[in-house]
Design an enzyme around this catalytic site. Structure first.
Site, PDB file in Angstrom:
ATOM      1  CD  GLU A 151      -3.020  -0.931   2.280  1.00 33.46           C
ATOM      2  OE1 GLU A 151      -2.911   0.016   3.087  1.00 33.46           O
ATOM      3  OE2 GLU A 151      -3.939  -1.754   2.334  1.00 33.46           O
ATOM      4  CB  CYS A 204      -1.525   6.920   1.588  1.00 32.33           C
ATOM      5  SG  CYS A 204      -2.888   5.880   2.140  1.00 32.33           S
TER       6      CYS A 204
END
Length: 465
Positions: A211, A245
């Site tokens: 990720e 993110c």
């Protein structure tokens, strides 16, 4: 033996036993204990995240505690179905066989957690790993030391030591862990470090979930509701001081709406954080001095090369405070436009040609998220079709992370694999096919080949196309 090697060896020793003894019922019981421990330590969690990131208590609850508890609840509810043996229908050439898929744990796995959501992104993947029947080593980020220590404390208090180990430390510890032959590695962090993790995994052929991140763009259509778009963008961008993110990285807005949108943004920032965000109890801080100087330097460089500061820009190094900042006319070669910002700074870019915007996005690295604000369904469909990203949010930001019936993950530079809900379970599972011969007609296809074999082969070929 190093702490990394010792933790791996201790957990690896139980792999065979767990495959037969770590039942769905036992996994649920472990997850229930974890949920209880998290609830019991809410005050400690809030204090740790305040120390590491200056996170407001409400934001801790929303972005750290609730996602983990939701993951546990959702996973426990569906685990029996996910972990069950699934029968699949035979294809034409396999008539006479019985086929099943049996999910089994990969074994002993490694979770490398980041500093920006140091509780959620350490324990969230752990929920999936346990649900799938694995043992796990968790390495929290050393850049969030208070939360790292608390993760270790939580795990030690409620989880068996032969099931989960927390190994704290810096780069040397991460390197030592990556040298162990884990069966799966789950990493959340930057693309640069993701490449290091993937290279280490290749040495033992471990599977990986990465990720990562990237520059997640926002596109406003000509018919966007500017007030609602500004509110969603401000929330998504400035939560956790932009250290998310999937935060909006920059905004493309039709030139005719640029002034209206930036005005609406200023109003939303004032509504959320007041006239002095530094005094607000709702605004977090940057993680450390190095990151603070990096983001502040990007703003200084952009303004020095002609960018217009719409709001914000104030900074205080001692408290790692950087105000919610909006800029326009940022040069295309500025660091703000080349690098993932990961801070409370939002470039707004006016456009005349949507096609050029879409072509530019496609020419760059694939982002983890892309956000569209528009009412025109054809325009929304066009943007979705013309771009590639980990996910798309339409008239919303961030919220897809919380939707447990959706996979969460990136593509290309923004990540590999998916997590959350069923996809998290699958990431840590091997789906083992089992084929049983009942009355399949296979003997005539075996050597020595004669006329019957040839006729049967031609018949099967004709049937399958």
């Amino acid at each position: 033996m190093s702490p990394a090697a010792e933790a791996f060896a201790r957990l690896r020793a139980g792999d065979a036993r767990r495959r037969t003894e770590f039942t769905v019922q036992k996994r649920r019981a472990v997850l229930k204990r974890l949920a209880s421990e998290i609830r019991a330590r809410e005050a400690e969690i809030m204090a740790a995240l305040a120390a590491d990131l200056g996170k407001p208590a409400v934001e801790v609850r929303i972005s750290e505690i609730i996602p983990i508890l939701s993951e546990i609840r959702h996973t426990s509810r569906h685990l029996k179905a996910w972990a069950g043996v699934r029968r699949v229908r035979p294809t034409l050439s396999m008539i006479g066989t019985r086929a099943t898929i049996r999910p089994e744990p990969k074994g002993t796995v490694l979770i490398l957690a980041p500093w920006n959501y140091p509780l959620c992104l350490a324990l969230g993947p752990l929920v999936s790993a346990i649900a799938a029947g694995n043992a796990a080593v968790v390495k929290p980020s050393e850049l969030a030391p208070a939360t790292s220590a608390l993760v270790a404390k939580i795990v030690a208090a409620c989880l068996p030591e032969d099931l989960v180990a927390v190994v704290e430390g810096g780069v040397e510890t991460a390197t030592a862990l990556l040298a162990q032959p884990f069966d799966h590695i789950f990493f959340t962090g930057s693309p640069a470090v993701g490449k290091v993790v993937m290279a280490a995994a290749a040495k033992t052929l471990a599977s990986v979930t990465l990720e990562l991140g990237g520059k997640s763009p926002v596109i406003l259509g000509p018919d966007a509701d500017l007030k609602k778009a500004a509110r969603m963008v401000a929330w998504g961008k400035f939560q956790n001081a932009g250290q998310t993110c999937i935060a909006p990285d920059h905004v493309f807005v039709p030139r005719a709406q640029e002034a209206g949108f930036t005005k609406a943004l200023r109003a939303e920032i004032a509504r959320m954080y007041g006239a002095r965000p530094q005094a607000s109890r709702s605004f977090a801080r940057l993680i450390g001095a190095k990151h603070f100087e990096r983001v502040r330097g990007m703003v200084t460089e952009a303004v020095g090369h002609g960018a217009t500061l719409i709001t914000g820009g104030e900074a205080e190094a001692a408290s790692r405070y950087l105000a919610p900042t909006v800029l326009t006319h940022v040069p295309a070669d500025a660091a703000l436009m080349r690098e993932e910002i990961f801070g409370p700074v939002l470039p707004v870019i006016a456009y005349d040609d949507l096609g050029a915007v879409l072509a530019g996005i496609e020419a760059g690295e694939k982002p983890l998220a892309l956000y569209v604000f528009a009412r025109d369904r054809k325009l929304i469909a066009r943007i979705c079709a013309a771009t590639t990203s980990g996910a798309v949010g339409v008239n919303v930001t961030l919220a897809h992370f919380l939707h447990l019936n959706l996979p969460f993950g990136g593509i290309g530079q923004s990540g590999l694999g998916a997590a959350h809900g069923r996809w998290g379970f699958q990431a840590f599972s091997h789906e083992k096919p089992v084929l049983e011969n009942r009355f399949a007609v296979l003997d005539p296809l075996m050597p020595p080949y004669g006329k019957l074999s040839a006729r049967l082969a031609r018949l099967v070929q004709a049937l399958v196309g």
